[in-house]
Design a protein around this motif. Structure first.
Motif, PDB file in Angstrom:
ATOM      1  N   VAL A 164       0.802  -1.224   0.000  1.00  0.00           N
ATOM      2  CA  VAL A 164       0.000   0.000   0.000  1.00  0.00           C
ATOM      3  C   VAL A 164       0.837   1.277   0.000  1.00  0.00           C
ATOM      4  O   VAL A 164       0.431   2.287  -0.569  1.00  0.00           O
ATOM      5  N   ASP A 165       2.004   1.279   0.641  1.00  0.00           N
ATOM      6  CA  ASP A 165       2.779   2.523   0.732  1.00  0.00           C
ATOM      7  C   ASP A 165       3.989   2.555  -0.201  1.00  0.00           C
ATOM      8  O   ASP A 165       4.778   3.499  -0.158  1.00  0.00           O
ATOM      9  N   LEU A 166       4.144   1.532  -1.044  1.00  0.00           N
ATOM     10  CA  LEU A 166       5.313   1.492  -1.918  1.00  0.00           C
ATOM     11  C   LEU A 166       5.251   2.560  -3.009  1.00  0.00           C
ATOM     12  O   LEU A 166       6.278   3.125  -3.391  1.00  0.00           O
ATOM     13  N   LEU A 167       4.061   2.831  -3.528  1.00  0.00           N
ATOM     14  CA  LEU A 167       3.941   3.876  -4.547  1.00  0.00           C
ATOM     15  C   LEU A 167       4.322   5.229  -3.974  1.00  0.00           C
ATOM     16  O   LEU A 167       5.048   6.007  -4.612  1.00  0.00           O
ATOM     17  N   TYR A 168       3.846   5.517  -2.751  1.00  0.00           N
ATOM     18  CA  TYR A 168       4.190   6.790  -2.107  1.00  0.00           C
ATOM     19  C   TYR A 168       5.701   6.902  -1.877  1.00  0.00           C
ATOM     20  O   TYR A 168       6.314   7.927  -2.174  1.00  0.00           O
ATOM     21  N   SER A 169       6.314   5.806  -1.380  1.00  0.00           N
ATOM     22  CA  SER A 169       7.762   5.809  -1.136  1.00  0.00           C
ATOM     23  C   SER A 169       8.538   5.986  -2.434  1.00  0.00           C
ATOM     24  O   SER A 169       9.562   6.687  -2.466  1.00  0.00           O
ATOM     25  N   HIS A 170       8.051   5.346  -3.509  1.00  0.00           N
ATOM     26  CA  HIS A 170       8.732   5.468  -4.800  1.00  0.00           C
ATOM     27  C   HIS A 170       8.646   6.896  -5.330  1.00  0.00           C
ATOM     28  O   HIS A 170       9.614   7.411  -5.916  1.00  0.00           O
ATOM     29  N   ARG A 171       7.513   7.556  -5.130  1.00  0.00           N
ATOM     30  CA  ARG A 171       7.377   8.946  -5.567  1.00  0.00           C
ATOM     31  C   ARG A 171       8.327   9.866  -4.800  1.00  0.00           C
ATOM     32  O   ARG A 171       8.899  10.799  -5.365  1.00  0.00           O
ATOM     33  N   ILE A 172       8.481   9.590  -3.504  1.00  0.00           N
ATOM     34  CA  ILE A 172       9.404  10.391  -2.698  1.00  0.00           C
ATOM     35  C   ILE A 172      10.845  10.185  -3.148  1.00  0.00           C
ATOM     36  O   ILE A 172      11.622  11.137  -3.314  1.00  0.00           O
ATOM     37  N   SER A 173      11.234   8.907  -3.370  1.00  0.00           N
ATOM     38  CA  SER A 173      12.624   8.608  -3.728  1.00  0.00           C
ATOM     39  C   SER A 173      12.992   9.113  -5.114  1.00  0.00           C
ATOM     40  O   SER A 173      14.146   9.462  -5.379  1.00  0.00           O
ATOM     41  N   THR A 174      12.013   9.163  -6.031  1.00  0.00           N
ATOM     42  CA  THR A 174      12.295   9.622  -7.397  1.00  0.00           C
ATOM     43  C   THR A 174      11.988  11.107  -7.594  1.00  0.00           C
ATOM     44  O   THR A 174      12.202  11.646  -8.683  1.00  0.00           O
ATOM     45  N   LEU A 175      11.481  11.765  -6.520  1.00  0.00           N
ATOM     46  CA  LEU A 175      11.128  13.196  -6.585  1.00  0.00           C
ATOM     47  C   LEU A 175      10.140  13.466  -7.716  1.00  0.00           C
ATOM     48  O   LEU A 175      10.176  14.505  -8.373  1.00  0.00           O
ATOM     49  N   ASN A 176       9.255  12.494  -7.933  1.00  0.00           N
ATOM     50  CA  ASN A 176       8.255  12.612  -8.995  1.00  0.00           C
ATOM     51  C   ASN A 176       6.886  12.268  -8.411  1.00  0.00           C
ATOM     52  O   ASN A 176       6.498  11.100  -8.358  1.00  0.00           O
ATOM     53  N   PRO A 177       6.130  13.278  -7.951  1.00  0.00           N
ATOM     54  CA  PRO A 177       4.847  13.009  -7.284  1.00  0.00           C
ATOM     55  C   PRO A 177       3.759  12.491  -8.205  1.00  0.00           C
ATOM     56  O   PRO A 177       2.722  12.019  -7.737  1.00  0.00           O
ATOM     57  N   ASP A 178       3.985  12.533  -9.518  1.00  0.00           N
ATOM     58  CA  ASP A 178       2.963  12.106 -10.470  1.00  0.00           C
ATOM     59  C   ASP A 178       3.220  10.732 -11.072  1.00  0.00           C
ATOM     60  O   ASP A 178       2.432  10.260 -11.891  1.00  0.00           O
ATOM     61  N   ILE A 179       4.330  10.095 -10.707  1.00  0.00           N
ATOM     62  CA  ILE A 179       4.673   8.803 -11.309  1.00  0.00           C
ATOM     63  C   ILE A 179       3.656   7.743 -10.910  1.00  0.00           C
ATOM     64  O   ILE A 179       3.117   7.746  -9.802  1.00  0.00           O
TER      65      ILE A 179
END
Length: 390
Positions: free
Chosen positions: A116-131
């Motif tokens: 559930v929180d992997l998408l949010y973590s991935h957006r933070i790590s890639t600095l891309n909130p729309d990915i």
């Protein structure tokens, strides 16, 4: 194991302890204490005339193991308030403590909660909130994270997977003769499912940036070159995923390495080395950035010159559908499996503006009526009333 026998009786007096982590050996030991009059391993895996594929499945058929529902309920309850990271740790703790009898089935029921929180973590790590990530990408990321947690505790996902029976059987049959088998896969997750496997890029030093003249970074006379020369078989899982240039680079490198070997044959692919390429072209094909459908098809292994020398062998029996099925139902099951394959091949349904409409056979539909829910329960759990009474 100590055995006492005479003209009138045969009994087992003591069985050596087998830890739960030894999987099939553990369940075989349970059955040896329960099943009577067995003369073979097949007899040991037979319950009411049905031969099960594993000792573990046989234990479940005999009602000797718990159903894991309490663990599924615990995780689902925790998912209402806990983070994905907490749930991942909870799953790993349950696995390494050997509390779950069938980790794979528990995983299938709630792996979505673990991600559930992997998408949010991935957006933070890639600095891309729309990915955005596909379901398959989230599944792979969740598997990777759970695998890292398990490896930190000396365990691995490969202990709990049975999708790979054929590869394991080939590997065991050759290694038991003292021969060498090299298992590789196109992705890191797939490589976890084969015994002593690695990714193909890691094992064969395949360059990450490929062109038509690429070769693998394997030096003649190196330890890796000697290992390849001695290998009796190479098994490559998820082969359709990689660009055909990977295999052509390996072909050129193998022919160079094997040139001094007695088994070398310049007219055969890979210098005569036997390579099993496994996979399904209905699944993930090579990724071509900004590529068209034609570019992707052209990059697949069956568009390579190597394909002309490949012997295509297709598995003909759907084991997932036929396990424990009565012989009288086998024809209907076979027809259903063929119907599924025709859908996968795009041969079922009428094409309308690039889309196909598939008509579901009337006999497998559950009508929307008052008894619809009860019908679903009876279809999915045909023995539920018998189990409740017992």
């Amino acid at each position: 194991m100590h055995v006492v026998s005479s003209q009138t009786r045969f009994s087992i007096r003591r069985l050596t302890h087998v830890p739960h982590g030894n999987s099939e050996d553990y369940y075989m030991r349970i059955l040896l204490n329960i099943q009577k009059g067995c003369m073979s391993f097949t007899d040991l895996r037979t319950v009411d005339g049905v031969v099960y594929n594993s000792f573990q499945e046989t234990c479940y058929a005999l009602g000797l193991l718990q159903d894991d529902n309490e663990f599924v309920d615990a995780v689902l309850e925790a998912s209402t308030w806990a983070s994905g990271n907490y749930l991942q740790n909870l799953f790993v703790v349950l696995v390494i403590s050997n509390n779950i009898s069938r980790p794979k089935l528990v995983w299938q029921q709630y792996y979505q909660q673990l991600s559930v929180d992997l998408l949010y973590s991935h957006r933070i790590s890639t600095l891309n909130p729309d990915i955005q990530l596909s379901d398959d990408q989230l599944l792979i990321m969740t598997l990777s994270k759970v695998e890292m947690m398990l490896q930190a505790n000396g365990r691995s996902l490969r202990e709990f997977n049975d999708k790979t029976f054929l590869y394991r059987a080939l590997t065991a049959a050759i290694r038991i003769k003292g021969e060498i088998v090299l298992n590789v896969a196109s992705s890191g997750i797939a490589s976890l499912l084969l015994p002593k496997s690695r990714t193909a890029h890691s094992r064969f030093k395949i360059p990450l940036e490929l062109h038509e003249d690429s070769v693998c970074s394997i030096k003649q006379g190196s330890p890796l070159a000697k290992l390849i020369c001695k290998a009796k078989l190479i098994i490559w899982d998820e082969a359709p995923m990689l660009n055909k240039i990977c295999y052509e680079a390996l072909d050129k490198s193998f022919k160079d390495i094997l040139r001094s070997s007695s088994s070398y044959n310049e007219d055969l692919p890979f210098g005569g080395k036997v390579v099993v390429l496994g996979g399904d072209f209905r699944q993930i094909l090579p990724v071509i950035p900004m590529g068209s459908r034609q570019d992707i098809v052209q990059a697949t292994i069956n568009s390579s010159y190597l394909w002309l020398s490949c012997n295509v062998i297709t598995l003909s029996q759907n084991m997932h559908l036929t396990v424990g099925v009565l012989e009288s139902d086998s024809i209907e099951i076979k027809q259903f499996a063929q119907w599924l394959l025709r859908i996968g091949d795009g041969l079922k349904g009428d094409s309308i503006d690039g889309e196909s409409e598939v008509n579901i056979p009337e006999e497998i539909l559950i009508k929307d009526n008052v008894d619809g829910f009860d019908n679903i329960i009876r279809f999915v759990y045909p023995d539920i009333l018998t189990n409740v009474q017992q």
